[in-house]
Every structure is written in C-alpha cells, then in structure tokens.
Scaffold this motif. Sequence first.
Motif, mmCIF file in Angstrom:
data_model
loop_
_atom_site.group_PDB
_atom_site.id
_atom_site.type_symbol
_atom_site.label_atom_id
_atom_site.label_comp_id
_atom_site.label_asym_id
_atom_site.label_seq_id
_atom_site.Cartn_x
_atom_site.Cartn_y
_atom_site.Cartn_z
ATOM 1 N N UNK A 40 -59.153 -1.187 -22.542
ATOM 2 C CA UNK A 40 -58.855 0.004 -21.743
ATOM 3 C C UNK A 40 -58.842 1.248 -22.645
ATOM 4 N N UNK A 41 -58.251 1.076 -23.809
ATOM 5 C CA UNK A 41 -58.195 2.177 -24.781
ATOM 6 C C UNK A 41 -59.610 2.548 -25.248
ATOM 7 N N UNK A 42 -60.433 1.519 -25.463
ATOM 8 C CA UNK A 42 -61.828 1.780 -25.888
ATOM 9 C C UNK A 42 -62.590 2.534 -24.799
ATOM 10 N N UNK A 43 -62.283 2.205 -23.540
ATOM 11 C CA UNK A 43 -62.918 2.924 -22.418
ATOM 12 C C UNK A 43 -62.591 4.415 -22.505
ATOM 13 N N UNK A 44 -61.310 4.709 -22.809
ATOM 14 C CA UNK A 44 -60.915 6.124 -22.939
ATOM 15 C C UNK A 44 -61.683 6.774 -24.088
ATOM 16 N N UNK A 85 -64.553 5.950 -25.182
ATOM 17 C CA UNK A 85 -65.958 6.115 -24.747
ATOM 18 C C UNK A 85 -66.092 7.342 -23.863
ATOM 19 N N UNK A 86 -65.108 7.500 -22.967
ATOM 20 C CA UNK A 86 -65.130 8.640 -22.048
ATOM 21 C C UNK A 86 -65.134 9.957 -22.838
ATOM 22 N N UNK A 87 -64.411 9.980 -23.929
ATOM 23 C CA UNK A 87 -64.377 11.190 -24.771
ATOM 24 C C UNK A 87 -65.506 11.192 -25.806
ATOM 25 N N UNK A 88 -66.425 10.242 -25.653
ATOM 26 C CA UNK A 88 -67.596 10.122 -26.531
ATOM 27 C C UNK A 88 -67.195 9.943 -28.003
ATOM 28 N N UNK A 89 -66.123 9.209 -28.211
ATOM 29 C CA UNK A 89 -65.675 8.965 -29.589
ATOM 30 C C UNK A 89 -65.994 7.548 -30.041
ATOM 31 N N UNK A 90 -66.451 6.726 -29.122
ATOM 32 C CA UNK A 90 -66.673 5.323 -29.424
ATOM 33 C C UNK A 90 -67.959 4.862 -28.758
ATOM 34 N N UNK A 91 -68.785 4.166 -29.528
ATOM 35 C CA UNK A 91 -69.993 3.567 -28.944
ATOM 36 C C UNK A 91 -69.969 2.094 -29.278
ATOM 37 N N UNK A 92 -70.332 1.262 -28.286
ATOM 38 C CA UNK A 92 -70.394 -0.168 -28.568
ATOM 39 C C UNK A 92 -71.555 -0.449 -29.503
ATOM 40 N N UNK A 93 -71.273 -1.208 -30.558
ATOM 41 C CA UNK A 93 -72.370 -1.455 -31.508
ATOM 42 C C UNK A 93 -73.119 -2.720 -31.116
#
Lengths: 80, 342
Positions: free
Chosen positions: A66-70, A72-80
């Motif tokens: 859920x935290x990773x989703x947030x 991603x929403x802020x474009x701070x995380x991309x799934x590798x």
Amino acid sequence: MKLNRLAISEEGFIFDPETGNSYTVNETGLKVLKALRAGQSPSEIAEALSEEFEISVPEALRDVEEFLESLKRFRLWEES
Amino acid sequence: MIKVAVSGINAVDNPGPGLGIIKGLRQGKIPVAPIGLAYDAMEPGIYLDHLVERAYLMPYPSEGEAPFLNRLLYIKEKEGLEVVIPALDAELPLFIDLESRLSAYGIKSFLPTKEQFRLRAKDRLQEVARRIGIKIPQTLAVTSIKELEEALSELSFPVMIKGLFYKALKAYTPAEAQQYFYSIAAEWGYPVLVQEVVEGEEVNVVGVGDGEGGHFGLLAIKKLWITSLGKIWTGVTITHSGLLKAAEDFVRAYAWRGAFELEVIAQDEDLYLVEINPRFPAWIYFAVGVGINLPERLLAAALGQEPERSWDYPAGKLYIRFTDDLVTELEVFQHMVTRGER
C-alpha cells in the motif's frame, strides 16, 4: 532510482531536490523508505516489520505494498 | 560609485523585478547608486529611498523612441547615469533598439539581441523547444471562431487560451474558451493560441547568458505558493538536472545575451517549454539570496568586466515574499507629479 535522490530527515520530512516537492511520513514509513533505499525487497521489509510489530507477514506485506502504491502515485517508485 | 538605472520598481501585487535587482546590486562588490525608472508616481520603489537613491518618471514606450531617449539623456546629464538594467517586457524593444546609441552616450546595458527577443513569442516556442531537445504542449494558433472550434476538437478540456505575448486563461468549456478568445483577441490581438494543459510540476530557471553560448550562472526553482495572479509567494530551489541542461542548451543554441527566465512543466523525464522571458523575473532576489548575484554579474558584464561564473547552490533553499508598510511625506509624491523626479 528516484528514491536515492530524496533528502530524508530523521523527523520524516522528505524533500525531492529535482521537483521541489516535499512529503511527510510516519515512523514506519521512514523505516520502509530507508529499507527500500538500502536495496531491501518488499518481502524482506515485510518480514522485518512483522517481527517488530508482531503482525503476520502477509499483513505486513499488504501494508508495504500500500505504501509502495503511494510512492508510485507520487512518481517516486517504479517497479523494477 | 556606479550610477545604475533600474526599471520595474512597481512592487505591487503583480511586482516588477526592479527592487529585487536593486537589492542584489546593493549586496554586490561593485559600489552602486541605484536610480529608479518608474511609469507611475505611485510605484512603491520611488518611496523606498534606502533602496532607490533617485527616482525618475519615464514616458511610456508607446510614445516612441525620441521622448524615451531624451529622458534617459536628461537623467545621464543630471545623475551621470552609466548603466541601465531594463526589467519590463514592454520597454525592452526600445532599449534593444537604442542600445548602441545609448552606449555611444556612455549608458551601457547588457541585453538580448532583437532576434533573441523575438523568440519569446509563443508561436516561436516550438522551434526553440525542438532545438534544445525538449517538448512544448500541443499549441494551435487561431484567428477566428471557426478555427477555435477546430482547435478545440483536436484537444481535450481544459485548455489554455493565450495571447501571443501576454495573458493565459484556463477554459473548461467551449463557452469559456470562446469568451476568453474574444477577450484576449481584443486586448492582445491575433493570433490567439489554444494550448493543451500538461499535468506536471511547474518549474522555472533564471540565468544570464554571456552572448557567446556560455552563461554567468543559473538557478532553478519551483513555485510552492502562488497568488491569484499566478505570482510566486513562496518557492524552493531545485537541482533538476534536465531543466538546468535545457537552460544551458538554450543559452548555447542561441548565444543568448543578458537575463532570461524559462518557464517549464516537468512531467517525469519530459520537459515542456511554456514561456521564455527575456529579462529577470520578479523573484530574482532568490538567486542573490543563494549566493548567485545575477544582477551584479549582469552589471559587471555591462561594464565590460568579466563576471563570476560559479553557480553551485543547494536544493531546498526557501524563498518567502512578504508585504510591508511605509509611512512617508506627501512631498515625495508631489515632486514626482510636478517635476517627474525626486
């Protein structure tokens, strides 16, 4: 990785020097962010959280995702 | 003491850059005596004598070249004016046309060329963006309601309706788009531009080009808090590598001379050029505050000296604008109205 460029304070204040955006996270969020930056996988982080907070691993993993989703929403995380 | 005239001392709700420039000049190593050029006797800078030593009313640029030049020569005669730093779009074409004549009279400046100044027209952004390797939001130039309707059918709402040089309004419906089309056409003429709205971070970069493809420093910022007129009230420095590279490419590609500001929207790795301003922005003191005294560097360049070029700055420095009050004598206003100077 975008996470590496973030300035993260011990108080949980996060500043992105590229975009100028800032965010706040709680103590657990701070732990997760630091672990992600250290290269830990979501399941490794969930295991550590499950031990620390005495919750099941699937429950901890759900929270991490859920935290990773947030992020991603802020474009701070991309799934590798 | 270098006598420098600076315009844009209208520190109002839509502030000019003049007072920020003057604060920078006063903090620099070159001793200066700033002279304020105003277009209205009520411009606040006139009354701030701790910043502006002497103030003069100028004729409007629309009155033509002769009254403008005569006024500057009068100020030269009275004050020993050596350098002028114009800060307003409307007066820049005149100053650019007059640059070599003013220089012959001993009034130096450091301005973009006429061709560089023309790049600020919004119908030129596409070519600039392409040349420096960034994008622009899809933009269609229209000159009639029929063309507006055609443009609207190609874009999705909301859209920006813009004048060629000034004004930008966001329209959410065809009726609003039509209304803004008419009002912008009436105020600023044709063509009117219809532009796609790109979601992303609005970021800005200011700099001074050396006229040979290099620069005397850059600063990138993000506006955190803006007024209803879209003017910055709080901002933060950023070190967006793509944005800073785009600014360096811009300066190199056009051998830009003098001050400039680029307004850009950053969407992930993509950058969209929205506006080029051929002068300092009103928040120029931000650069001074983080150690890049661009007004002083521009002054040095105008004086034929080699300005500093270092521009290391940290991300995360905060800019706060605030309001202030001053009580003074009616006499100052009286002098401005009757004599046009103080």
